[in-house]
Design a protein around this motif. Sequence first.
Motif, PDB file in Angstrom:
ATOM      1  N   ASP A 206       0.839  -1.188   0.000  1.00 31.73           N
ATOM      2  CA  ASP A 206       0.000   0.000   0.000  1.00 31.73           C
ATOM      3  C   ASP A 206       0.877   1.242   0.000  1.00 31.73           C
ATOM      4  O   ASP A 206       1.852   1.327   0.750  1.00 31.73           O
ATOM      5  CB  ASP A 206      -0.920   0.008   1.227  1.00 31.73           C
ATOM      6  N   VAL A 207       0.544   2.181  -0.880  1.00 40.45           N
ATOM      7  CA  VAL A 207       1.261   3.448  -0.988  1.00 40.45           C
ATOM      8  C   VAL A 207       0.223   4.566  -0.994  1.00 40.45           C
ATOM      9  O   VAL A 207      -0.974   4.312  -1.147  1.00 40.45           O
ATOM     10  CB  VAL A 207       2.136   3.514  -2.264  1.00 40.45           C
ATOM     11  N   LYS A 208       0.675   5.796  -0.843  1.00 38.34           N
ATOM     12  CA  LYS A 208      -0.248   6.925  -0.828  1.00 38.34           C
ATOM     13  C   LYS A 208      -1.071   6.961  -2.117  1.00 38.34           C
ATOM     14  O   LYS A 208      -0.518   6.976  -3.211  1.00 38.34           O
ATOM     15  CB  LYS A 208       0.528   8.229  -0.665  1.00 38.34           C
TER      16      LYS A 208
ATOM     17  N   GLN B 151       0.928  -0.696 -10.855  1.00 39.46           N
ATOM     18  CA  GLN B 151       0.673   0.466 -10.017  1.00 39.46           C
ATOM     19  C   GLN B 151      -0.758   0.924 -10.236  1.00 39.46           C
ATOM     20  O   GLN B 151      -1.157   1.203 -11.368  1.00 39.46           O
ATOM     21  CB  GLN B 151       1.611   1.624 -10.361  1.00 39.46           C
ATOM     22  N   VAL B 152      -1.541   0.983  -9.154  1.00 42.64           N
ATOM     23  CA  VAL B 152      -2.913   1.487  -9.207  1.00 42.64           C
ATOM     24  C   VAL B 152      -2.977   2.691  -8.271  1.00 42.64           C
ATOM     25  O   VAL B 152      -2.600   2.599  -7.112  1.00 42.64           O
ATOM     26  CB  VAL B 152      -3.925   0.407  -8.785  1.00 42.64           C
TER      27      VAL B 152
END
Length: 136
Positions: A73-75, A117-118
């Motif tokens: 999980d990323v920003k 990447q979403v």
Amino acid sequence: MKSTFLIWLMAVSGVCAQVIECPKSYPPLDTELTMIPSTHKGKGLVSARYLSGASMFIGEFNDGGELQGLRKDVKGGYDIEVPADTRWLVCFYGDSQAISWWEELKLEPKSTSCTVQVRSAQPQRPGAVEAKLICK
């Protein structure tokens, strides 16, 4: 001098990446269906839907084989690390993800790893989701 070399090295390594993006909507326009169910008269319509997510698949078209990679999980979204020997980038559209676009991949032979990447800066706004595959 070291910082200049580091900046140059990062720029060169970024150029080598292969990037494949999902279409923002699919179908691009509302589309009339040509297939009519037997014993019926009328017309079918598939409305254009906005991108809602993406995944990677192996095997034949629409035959399962979803790859489960390491999710981070990323920003504003998430990244999924997957092997470079995948066959399909599958882009999902609409709330139910009932509409999908299967992009058959022709990855560079030198690719060793890929990342899906979403991202969505505003998840509630239609058309805010972006998805792409980056292979190095």
